[in-house]
Structures are given as C-alpha cells and as structure tokens.
Motif scaffolding. Sequence first.
Motif, PDB file in Angstrom:
ATOM      1  N   THR A   1       0.870  -1.186   0.000  1.00 56.81           N
ATOM      2  CA  THR A   1       0.000   0.000   0.000  1.00 56.81           C
ATOM      3  C   THR A   1       0.899   1.225   0.000  1.00 56.81           C
ATOM      4  O   THR A   1       2.015   1.193   0.523  1.00 56.81           O
ATOM      5  N   ARG A   2       0.392   2.290  -0.579  1.00 54.71           N
ATOM      6  CA  ARG A   2       1.212   3.493  -0.708  1.00 54.71           C
ATOM      7  C   ARG A   2       1.608   4.041   0.650  1.00 54.71           C
ATOM      8  O   ARG A   2       0.813   4.100   1.586  1.00 54.71           O
ATOM      9  N   HIS A   3       2.857   4.440   0.747  1.00 53.64           N
ATOM     10  CA  HIS A   3       3.366   5.100   1.951  1.00 53.64           C
ATOM     11  C   HIS A   3       3.549   6.575   1.595  1.00 53.64           C
ATOM     12  O   HIS A   3       4.565   6.975   1.039  1.00 53.64           O
ATOM     13  N   GLY A   4       2.517   7.374   1.927  1.00 58.78           N
ATOM     14  CA  GLY A   4       2.505   8.763   1.486  1.00 58.78           C
ATOM     15  C   GLY A   4       3.630   9.594   2.074  1.00 58.78           C
ATOM     16  O   GLY A   4       4.200  10.447   1.384  1.00 58.78           O
ATOM     17  N   VAL A   5       3.952   9.385   3.338  1.00 60.02           N
ATOM     18  CA  VAL A   5       4.992  10.203   3.967  1.00 60.02           C
ATOM     19  C   VAL A   5       6.352   9.940   3.340  1.00 60.02           C
ATOM     20  O   VAL A   5       7.154  10.857   3.124  1.00 60.02           O
ATOM     21  N   LEU A   6       6.632   8.654   3.020  1.00 55.10           N
ATOM     22  CA  LEU A   6       7.908   8.321   2.382  1.00 55.10           C
ATOM     23  C   LEU A   6       7.864   8.557   0.875  1.00 55.10           C
ATOM     24  O   LEU A   6       8.919   8.560   0.212  1.00 55.10           O
ATOM     25  N   GLY A   7       6.674   8.731   0.317  1.00 59.03           N
ATOM     26  CA  GLY A   7       6.560   8.939  -1.137  1.00 59.03           C
ATOM     27  C   GLY A   7       6.853   7.686  -1.921  1.00 59.03           C
ATOM     28  O   GLY A   7       7.431   7.753  -3.016  1.00 59.03           O
ATOM     29  N   LEU A   8       6.445   6.511  -1.404  1.00 57.34           N
ATOM     30  CA  LEU A   8       6.738   5.227  -2.041  1.00 57.34           C
ATOM     31  C   LEU A   8       5.449   4.490  -2.374  1.00 57.34           C
ATOM     32  O   LEU A   8       4.462   4.579  -1.632  1.00 57.34           O
ATOM     33  N   PRO A   9       5.481   3.688  -3.455  1.00 59.06           N
ATOM     34  CA  PRO A   9       4.306   2.863  -3.777  1.00 59.06           C
ATOM     35  C   PRO A   9       4.141   1.688  -2.820  1.00 59.06           C
ATOM     36  O   PRO A   9       3.062   1.115  -2.706  1.00 59.06           O
ATOM     37  N   GLY A  10       5.213   1.321  -2.141  1.00 62.07           N
ATOM     38  CA  GLY A  10       5.172   0.230  -1.171  1.00 62.07           C
ATOM     39  C   GLY A  10       6.451   0.224  -0.353  1.00 62.07           C
ATOM     40  O   GLY A  10       7.488   0.742  -0.786  1.00 62.07           O
ATOM     41  N   TYR A  11       6.371  -0.394   0.833  1.00 59.18           N
ATOM     42  CA  TYR A  11       7.545  -0.351   1.719  1.00 59.18           C
ATOM     43  C   TYR A  11       7.487  -1.541   2.678  1.00 59.18           C
ATOM     44  O   TYR A  11       6.427  -1.874   3.224  1.00 59.18           O
ATOM     45  N   VAL A  12       8.630  -2.187   2.879  1.00 56.24           N
ATOM     46  CA  VAL A  12       8.773  -3.291   3.843  1.00 56.24           C
ATOM     47  C   VAL A  12      10.060  -3.072   4.636  1.00 56.24           C
ATOM     48  O   VAL A  12      11.135  -2.871   4.035  1.00 56.24           O
TER      49      VAL A  12
END
Length: 796
Positions: A652-663
């Motif tokens: 799911t999008r991580h708006g604060v990091l500006g990424l489409p996904g993050y793990v």
Amino acid sequence: MAVRVVNGTAVFRCCAVSPPVTALRCCLHQHKSLQFHSSTRFSISPGLHCRFISFRHGVFGIRRYSTQSLVEIFMEELESLRKRGRVRASNKLELKSSEELLENKLGKQVLEKGLLLEFRKDPERVLLAVAQKPDGKKNWMVADQNGVVTSIKPQQITFIIPGIKNFDHTEISNFVQKAQDNLDPALLEFAWIELLEKNKSVTVEELAEMIFGSAEPLESYSAHLLLSKDDVYFTALVTKGSYSVYGPRPAVQVEELTRRKCAKEAAEKELEEFVNLLKYARGMPLHAKPPKSSWRSDEKNQKKIESLQAYAIDDCRNEDEKKTAGMILKAMGLAKTAAAAVNLLIDIGYFPVHVNLDLLKLNIRTDYREEILAAAESLLSESPDLDEVDRKDLTHLKVYAIDVDEADELDDALSATRLQDGRIKVWIHVADPTRLVQPGSIIDKEAMKRGTSVFLPTATYPMFPEKLAMEGMSLKQGECCKAVTVSVVLHSDGGIAEYSVENSIIKPTYMLTYESATELLHLNLEEEAELRLLSEAAALRLQWRRGQGAIDTSTIETRIKVTNPDDPEPLIRLYVENQAEPAMRLVSEMMILCGEVIATFGSYNNIPLPYRGQPQSNIDTSVFDHLPEGPVRSSAIVKIMRAAEMDFRKPTRHGVLGLPGYVQFTSPIRRYMDLLAHYQVKAFLRGDSPPFSAGQLEGIASVVNMNIRVVRRLSSSSLRYWIIEYLRRQPKEKKFSALVLRFIKDRVAAILLMEVGLQASAWVSVGVQVGDEVKVHVEEAHPRDDVLSFKEVPGI
C-alpha cells in the motif's frame, strides 16, 4: 486457678468442678510474696515451704512439699484441667434468653458524677475518665488522667468500673498501672475450662471473683481488660450499653483460634525481625549495604522483599502481597505508597538509586533461560548453511557499515559503484540470521515474544542471545559474512532502474560511526569515492521521493549512554544527532530504498509480507510554508500525520515516504518483523513456499507490535529520565538555547532545547514568535517524579 494473699498466706484457688479436686495453701516463711506471671513462668522464693491440703473421698490430708514439688503439682493440675476441657469439647452452652441474661446478670447502673468509666477516644484508643456532669440530654462531660475535660456520647462508653464513687481523676494513671500488673492471659484459660465444664456464662464481676478471688473495682477492671483483649476463650453473648455477658467458646473453636493466634504471633515475630533487618541496612553506609542476593537467600525474607518490590511498582499479584508490604511500611513508620516503598528499597541498597521502575513494571525480558542459551550454542556449532551454493561472492566490494559508536550488533552495510553509462549502482547488504534460525524453533519463538531488541541508556537487551547475535549473525569488519544483498541501479532522477535480491558473502571494509562518516564526506577524499557515490545516490533518492510527495520530517534526536548506572552518580554522556546530517541522511535513504525494493519484489512474486503504508497520501504541506524550515515545520507536520498501517497481501502506498510500497527489511537481528520478511523472502529464493500465509503474518504481527509498543514506552521513559537527570546536574546558572516550536496556550510555548534535543514547555515573554530562539534555564528537575520546568532568561 487464682492466687490471693490473705494475712501473709498465699491461697491457690482451683477453678474446677465443685468440690475442688485440690486446694493448696502455702505458708510463707522468710518471704512475703509469691509471684505468678503466666502458665509457663512460675516464681517462688527458695525459702518458701508449702503444706498440701487435699480433700478426696471425704478425707482431708496434709503433707509438706518442696518448691519444686509444688510446681510439678501445679502443672499437673493445669494439664488435668485442659484434658477435661478437651473431653467436653462437644458441650453446648444452654443459656437463657438475652432478656433473662440481662435481667439476671446485669445490674442497672445509672451514670452519675464521680464514676470511673472507660470510653473510646478514637478507633485506636480507649481511655479512663471520671464522669463530671451531664452535657445535654444524653452526653456527659468527663475528665481524663490529665484533667482534660471532654464531652462523650453514651455509645462511646465501653465499661463502667463497678463499686467506685467520687474517684479522683489524678489517680487514674496509678489505677491503670495496677490493673496492668494483674493481667495474665493464662488466668482466662483456667476460667474458660471451669465455665465450659459447667455450661455457664459470666459477667465481668463474676470472672473477677473467679480468677482474682475478688470483684473489687481494680479486679473487675482487670477482668474487663482481659476479656477486651481476648480473642480466643470467650465471646460476648449479649451486650446492653457498656455491660456484657460472656460465654466460653467451644473447645474445638478455641483450639482453632489458638492455632491462628500462634500463627499470627509467629508472623508478627517474623515481621519484627525483618523490619529490624531493614532498619539496620538502611543505617549502613552505601558501600557496606548488603547485596541484593542476601535478601533472597532466606525464603521468608524473599517473600517479604518481593512483596515490597511488587508494591513499589504497583504490581501486587494478590491481596496478601499488598497487605504484607503495607505492614512493613507501617512498621517502618512510612506512608503506604509506592514511592515510599521505592525509597525504602533504595535506602537498604536493594534498588540502585536510579532503578528503572518501568523496566520492572513492564516485565521486560532481560535475560535468557538456560535452554535458550543451550539452543543458541548448538546453532553456532552445528547449523549448516542451506543457501551456501546460491550465495554470490561480493567480497571484492568496498563495504561500509555505519552505525552509532556503541552498536553491538550490525545488521546492514553499503556499497556503491558508478557504471560505465554513468548510472550509480548501490548494494544494501543485510545480515542473514535466518541461515541459523528456523521458523517455529525455540530461538524463533523466544525472539517473537520479545519482538525487538531493547536499547536503553543503561543497557541493551538483544532480541537474540548475545553470543548468537554477535558471533553468528552480526556483520564483522574484515571477516567474510553471510548476507542477503539488495542491489539497485538508479536512474539519473533517483528512480529504480534495475534491482536484484540474492544471498551473498561480503567482507565489510569499514565500521564507521555517523560522526566519522560525516567527517570523511566533508574531507571529500579521492580514495573514498564509493562513500561519495553513496551520498550522491542518497541525494538523488531524496529528490525523487519528494517528487513523489514525500514529506521531510527530519529533526534532532537525543541519545544517551550511561556508564555504571548502579552508582549513585553515574557518568552520563549525551549526544544530539541531526537527522539531516550527511551520514545519517545517507543511511536513512539507503534503508528506505531497500524497503521499496523488497515491497516491489514481494508484490511481483506474490509473497505475503508485512507491507507498511501511510494512508494520508495527500498532505498539503504548503499550509506550513510560512513556518521556518527544519524542526519547527517538521514538528507541525508530524502532529497531523496518521499512524502507519500494515497489509500482508499487497503493498500500500506510503505517502509520507513517497513510495508505492515499503517493507522493513534491514534489521533482522533487532526487529522481529524484519525477521519475518527474511523468512518469506529467503524461502522464495530457495524455491520453497513461504512459511507463513498472509493471515498467519497478521496474527503474529498483532502480538509482536503489542510488545514493540511496550518497548517504545520503556525506551521513551528511560531516555526522558536520564535527560532530566543530566539537566539536574547542570549548574543552576547555565543557559540553554531553545527554539520556539508553537504556542500551547497564551504565552506558554512548546520549545526544543537545541543542545539537548528535548521538547519541553516554558512561558516566554511578549514579542517572541514561533521560530525564534530564546534562552532558558532549568527551574526544577526531578527525574523520579518526571518533573522538569524551564524559565526564560530575559534580556538575552
């Protein structure tokens, strides 16, 4: 049995069935008194000669006995009475009705001037006083032994001493002392046996006649005192005002009450001995106080000290623990509060001065069971590397591991190079603990319970046993280390052009602190071109993320290291770290890049992973453009941000990091959620099915995240404690620079202490604006009470 002295002769009256089994009359020669104190203490002058007068079967007999023989006869008689009392254990008292008892036993006394009475002053005290005059319709004015006149209510009167008129209140003290001298609880046992055998009730005067041979005022009051203090032999059958009729309890009940009383007395003695130990330890100098282990060497003392500790941290497991701690504090003359218990445990040396109460309250695991340590040793000596044939040899790369200077376990390291086409390729190398630890193993389960390593100013409590983490998992300088490596080729704008995820072998070249890495970047050394490439890549990534809507929330953070924390004045080293510094920015961007690659890799290959997202994707930061860039603006933005969320099926999008996904993937030795991601990815790389489904991951995450929240609370409170302690030690006149972040109410502002990295509040003068820098000094600093206040220094 009773003792009376008549014309220089002591007469033993035996409380037995009529006619008495024996009667003893002792003629005193060369001595004037005989003392009888208790059933186990019997004192007679060596010069005493006795004549034994017996009456059996209608015939009198007289014999002369020595003192020793008399004592033996006395003890035999007492035992005989006790045996007869036990034989009649099932006897029931056949008593008259309450009205008949009151009518037959209790004379009707009217309160009048000059009577001596006992009244309840308060719940803890009863006093003797002389009636003076009525006070209204029911109350009476009474004068105590000091002449203090008090108005009392009828219900406060507990006893009116019979047979006394016009008593002088100045004689009260002498009267009380004489009554106290008469008291011997053993006398009640004799009376109880006789009354139980006869199924009789008794008044105070009748009991006085039985045990003292007289119902005179002094003897009657002595009998009243014995009955009022008795909780074994007699019970009040009926009471009218200050008068009562008493009956002997059944023998079975007396036996049980005696057992309880003995147990209570033994417990009180234990408590007294323990309190004496506490007082002794409290008075000893600091260096000589008994070690903590000594309080646990005795089982009884261990339970009491554990009750005190539980009380101190508000963690009593039952009412008995709470009651025990309360009794100890009361016996020590202390308030029944957690703070008093903490201070007492500090004063005796059981707790260090700076004991971390939250560490105890939150029940954080700080050590490992023997079976866990044995399992860890076994892994170090026997575990084969299942991925050995698939590991890519990257030992030719220059590898930088950058972390804080006291880091014990190193999870990640970095490499970089410039390709022939000018693009930058970076490698993020992550330690590979899953080559040793398998899902569901005893080591894995223990790590899951912990959820994370605990980093405190005073100590580190690792998620894995220390030897396993340090020797088997951590990256080490100059040694070949097994890792999982994420390699990324960046576009010129910082976007991801190519990536790969593979098992590897690396050989870390440098172990750098953030400070030394920043210094190398500033020196711009030709031989450290790879470090400069990493910094360039980090800048590209930050620019690209901002273009995707990322929000920069970097600020300053405090780190504290405490040496010898058990000392009253340990060494405190405080570090303030600016997250915008080049080395910290470099590492942060590379970790974020790794998280984006793993999310992309997992999504492409349908791998269930702990995907993190930040749903507030469209925060309009332009509304904060009027605020100064840096901590002031970041503080304002953070206040409106929502917490991150997790999905275990897709990114799911991580708006604060500006990424489409993050793990999160780069700290598998320190964070269990990262370890879960490693289990899933490593299984895919081996061609196996992931060990956990999305639903299983969600269930595990709910438990782990709960533990992580507890650890964060502990870390935050511990850091704040030591910051306050650090400030407490500073000279009173020392001034600190503070940045005004916002106004809370009126002129009370939220401030950031730049030299300390702490947010606090202070009243600031008119004219000061958000973003201004002011000078403040510490007004109060009490770490144990979490009290910290500042005052603006005017005119600076």
